[in-house]
Write an enzyme that holds these catalytic residues in place. Sequence first.
Site, PDB file in Angstrom:
ATOM      1  N   PHE A 272     -10.394 -15.244  33.905  1.00 31.45           N
ATOM      2  CA  PHE A 272     -11.163 -16.154  34.772  1.00 31.45           C
ATOM      3  C   PHE A 272     -12.634 -16.102  34.357  1.00 31.45           C
ATOM      4  O   PHE A 272     -13.152 -15.044  33.990  1.00 31.45           O
ATOM      5  CB  PHE A 272     -11.041 -15.746  36.240  1.00 31.45           C
ATOM      6  N   HIS A 274     -16.165 -18.095  32.462  1.00 29.35           N
ATOM      7  CA  HIS A 274     -16.545 -18.412  31.084  1.00 29.35           C
ATOM      8  C   HIS A 274     -18.057 -18.497  30.988  1.00 29.35           C
ATOM      9  O   HIS A 274     -18.712 -18.972  31.920  1.00 29.35           O
ATOM     10  CB  HIS A 274     -15.924 -19.758  30.658  1.00 29.35           C
ATOM     11  N   ARG A 283      -9.762 -26.468  27.803  1.00 30.48           N
ATOM     12  CA  ARG A 283      -8.467 -26.255  27.134  1.00 30.48           C
ATOM     13  C   ARG A 283      -7.357 -25.905  28.100  1.00 30.48           C
ATOM     14  O   ARG A 283      -6.179 -25.916  27.741  1.00 30.48           O
ATOM     15  CB  ARG A 283      -8.629 -25.135  26.088  1.00 30.48           C
ATOM     16  N   ASP A 325      -7.301 -18.068  28.160  1.00 27.93           N
ATOM     17  CA  ASP A 325      -6.455 -16.878  28.067  1.00 27.93           C
ATOM     18  C   ASP A 325      -5.507 -16.743  29.244  1.00 27.93           C
ATOM     19  O   ASP A 325      -4.481 -16.063  29.145  1.00 27.93           O
ATOM     20  CB  ASP A 325      -7.336 -15.619  27.968  1.00 27.93           C
TER      21      ASP A 325
HETATM   22  N1  COA Z   1     -13.677 -11.939  37.922  1.00 25.45           N
HETATM   23  C1  COA Z   1     -14.460 -11.659  38.971  1.00 25.45           C
HETATM   24  N2  COA Z   1     -15.748 -12.050  39.051  1.00 25.45           N
HETATM   25  C2  COA Z   1     -16.239 -12.754  38.009  1.00 25.45           C
HETATM   26  C3  COA Z   1     -15.463 -13.070  36.892  1.00 25.45           C
HETATM   27  C4  COA Z   1     -14.142 -12.640  36.874  1.00 25.45           C
HETATM   28  N3  COA Z   1     -13.365 -12.901  35.820  1.00 25.45           N
HETATM   29  N4  COA Z   1     -16.210 -13.769  36.017  1.00 25.45           N
HETATM   30  C5  COA Z   1     -17.420 -13.888  36.561  1.00 25.45           C
HETATM   31  N5  COA Z   1     -17.434 -13.262  37.761  1.00 25.45           N
HETATM   32  C6  COA Z   1     -18.566 -13.158  38.677  1.00 25.45           C
HETATM   33  C7  COA Z   1     -19.461 -12.022  38.239  1.00 25.45           C
HETATM   34  O1  COA Z   1     -19.056 -10.804  38.839  1.00 25.45           O
HETATM   35  C8  COA Z   1     -20.790 -12.497  38.714  1.00 25.45           C
HETATM   36  O2  COA Z   1     -20.861 -12.298  40.099  1.00 25.45           O
HETATM   37  P1  COA Z   1     -22.215 -11.806  40.777  1.00 25.45           P
HETATM   38  O3  COA Z   1     -23.214 -12.910  40.514  1.00 25.45           O
HETATM   39  O4  COA Z   1     -21.839 -11.622  42.192  1.00 25.45           O
HETATM   40  O5  COA Z   1     -22.587 -10.531  40.068  1.00 25.45           O
HETATM   41  C9  COA Z   1     -20.732 -13.988  38.458  1.00 25.45           C
HETATM   42  O6  COA Z   1     -19.348 -14.336  38.517  1.00 25.45           O
HETATM   43  C10 COA Z   1     -21.309 -14.391  37.103  1.00 25.45           C
HETATM   44  O7  COA Z   1     -20.588 -13.688  36.128  1.00 25.45           O
HETATM   45  P2  COA Z   1     -21.159 -13.206  34.739  1.00 25.45           P
HETATM   46  O8  COA Z   1     -20.332 -12.077  34.225  1.00 25.45           O
HETATM   47  O9  COA Z   1     -22.644 -12.966  34.846  1.00 25.45           O
HETATM   48  O10 COA Z   1     -20.966 -14.479  33.883  1.00 25.45           O
HETATM   49  P3  COA Z   1     -21.067 -14.523  32.335  1.00 25.45           P
HETATM   50  O11 COA Z   1     -21.323 -15.928  31.986  1.00 25.45           O
HETATM   51  O12 COA Z   1     -21.976 -13.506  31.772  1.00 25.45           O
HETATM   52  O13 COA Z   1     -19.588 -14.035  31.923  1.00 25.45           O
HETATM   53  C11 COA Z   1     -17.440 -13.833  31.221  1.00 25.45           C
HETATM   54  C12 COA Z   1     -18.621 -14.781  31.408  1.00 25.45           C
HETATM   55  C13 COA Z   1     -16.350 -14.550  30.428  1.00 25.45           C
HETATM   56  C14 COA Z   1     -17.876 -12.600  30.431  1.00 25.45           C
HETATM   57  C15 COA Z   1     -16.919 -13.401  32.607  1.00 25.45           C
HETATM   58  O14 COA Z   1     -16.545 -14.537  33.349  1.00 25.45           O
HETATM   59  C16 COA Z   1     -15.774 -12.421  32.501  1.00 25.45           C
HETATM   60  O15 COA Z   1     -15.976 -11.221  32.316  1.00 25.45           O
HETATM   61  N6  COA Z   1     -14.513 -12.942  32.596  1.00 25.45           N
HETATM   62  C17 COA Z   1     -13.361 -12.092  32.417  1.00 25.45           C
HETATM   63  C18 COA Z   1     -13.056 -11.896  30.934  1.00 25.45           C
HETATM   64  C19 COA Z   1     -12.443 -13.089  30.288  1.00 25.45           C
HETATM   65  O16 COA Z   1     -11.522 -13.693  30.811  1.00 25.45           O
HETATM   66  N7  COA Z   1     -12.931 -13.397  29.099  1.00 25.45           N
HETATM   67  C20 COA Z   1     -12.422 -14.504  28.293  1.00 25.45           C
HETATM   68  C21 COA Z   1     -13.471 -15.551  28.177  1.00 25.45           C
HETATM   69  S1  COA Z   1     -12.834 -16.981  27.332  1.00 25.45           S
END
Ligand code: COA
Length: 383
Positions: A272, A274, A283, A325
């Site tokens: 979840f 991005h 996608r 994913d």
């Molecule tokens: N589950 C729970 N909370 C999530 C989340 C997830 N998968 N993705 C984002 N959040 C939350 C964060 O905890 C954050 O909350 P906060 O503001 O209360 O701290 C907010 O959403 C912003 O998230 P952030 O991690 O800063 O966004 P980002 O743009 O840096 O991160 C990812 C993007 C992909 C790294 C992040 O969504 C994630 O770690 N996802 C899970 C890994 C994944 O599926 N990766 C494949 C990507 S294609």
Amino acid sequence: MSTTPQETEIKKGLAGVVVDYTAISKVNPDSNSLLYRGYPVQELAAAKSFEEVAYLLWNGELPTPEQLEEFQARERAGRALDPVLKTVIDALPVGSHPMDVCRTAASVLGARHPQAEDSSPEANLSKAIDLWAAMPAVVAYDQRRRHGQDAVEPRDDLGYSANFLWMTFGEEADPAVVDAFNVSMILYAEHSFNASTFTARVITSTLADLHSAVTGAIGALKGPLHGGANEAVMHTFEELGIDPSESAEDAAARAKTWMEEALAAKKKIMGFGHRVYKHGDSRVPTMKAALDAMIEHYGRPELLGLYNGLEQAMDEAKSIKPNLDYPAGPTYHLMGFDTPTFTPLFVASRIVGWTAHVMEQAGANSLIRPLSAYNGVEERHLG
Ligand code: COA
């Protein structure tokens, strides 16, 4: 974004930074769209083979029938598992993570390539095709050796996806499964300046060779914040417990409860969110349709229940949408791939995007070398 004591602007994680042009793909988060060389990816996934899309990404145009025939023959000729590489893989522990096996394979194939030290455009395209053609045998054999099975020889009467499934499972896959696998390969092939592609471009910018760039990119892809997420998604499903006899409704209810508890515990749920798409991944609808087809094909509605339950609970709690994913993980599970093989499947596909970027970077190169703001101790002296 934060600032240093000297008010230098720091873009943590390079978020929002545009570092170069690319003509390979266009990610548009506002319209949730993704174009490969101008074509919407969902149109390509509906109508084209992965081989045609690979050709498009590398050459900028779809192949003519003659070009496709020649290209397919080239790919089919490069499918066999190199015996030296097989010996190297056999020397690795059976418990090695398959991503470590892929990374090692890319490195070995680079060192053994007849054009190893030639980084001309012609040699790079040739190396890209060779690596792309060779990787399915690595992924398939590694899964088989984990199950105590021998390698299966490739078949040159099958397309890329059908042959990949053949080499993994030793039997011809149903056309519906081949189609879903083909769709996943097309969707995973390219996605602009993501972490692994940027890694490949950084390595290329030093004038290092293509295999070095791909080896580094595989390392970057391994992490669960990037490609490792498709594997991590399946761990969520496994933690929830998969019971094929359960009804979709019961599975969905359990999944919702699990998600609510996980979010209350401030867990990050893989599959979840991005960095670029904030209203949904372009996608996902196409991959979700492929998952639906596989759920139907294998008669596993409880998996759809788990999928929907998690998605709904996440949407209600945080409005965070699934990324590619999320549907890819259970799709590969249904096909029979074991969970650690999921990210190597992403590798097999993304080799195309990485190497297209290697060639683009090499064609208009500037060493990638950002600056940092020092925040350590002030200057001090030994005496
Ligand atoms: N589950 C729970 N909370 C999530 C989340 C997830 N998968 N993705 C984002 N959040 C939350 C964060 O905890 C954050 O909350 P906060 O503001 O209360 O701290 C907010 O959403 C912003 O998230 P952030 O991690 O800063 O966004 P980002 O743009 O840096 O991160 C990812 C993007 C992909 C790294 C992040 O969504 C994630 O770690 N996802 C899970 C890994 C994944 O599926 N990766 C494949 C990507 S294609």
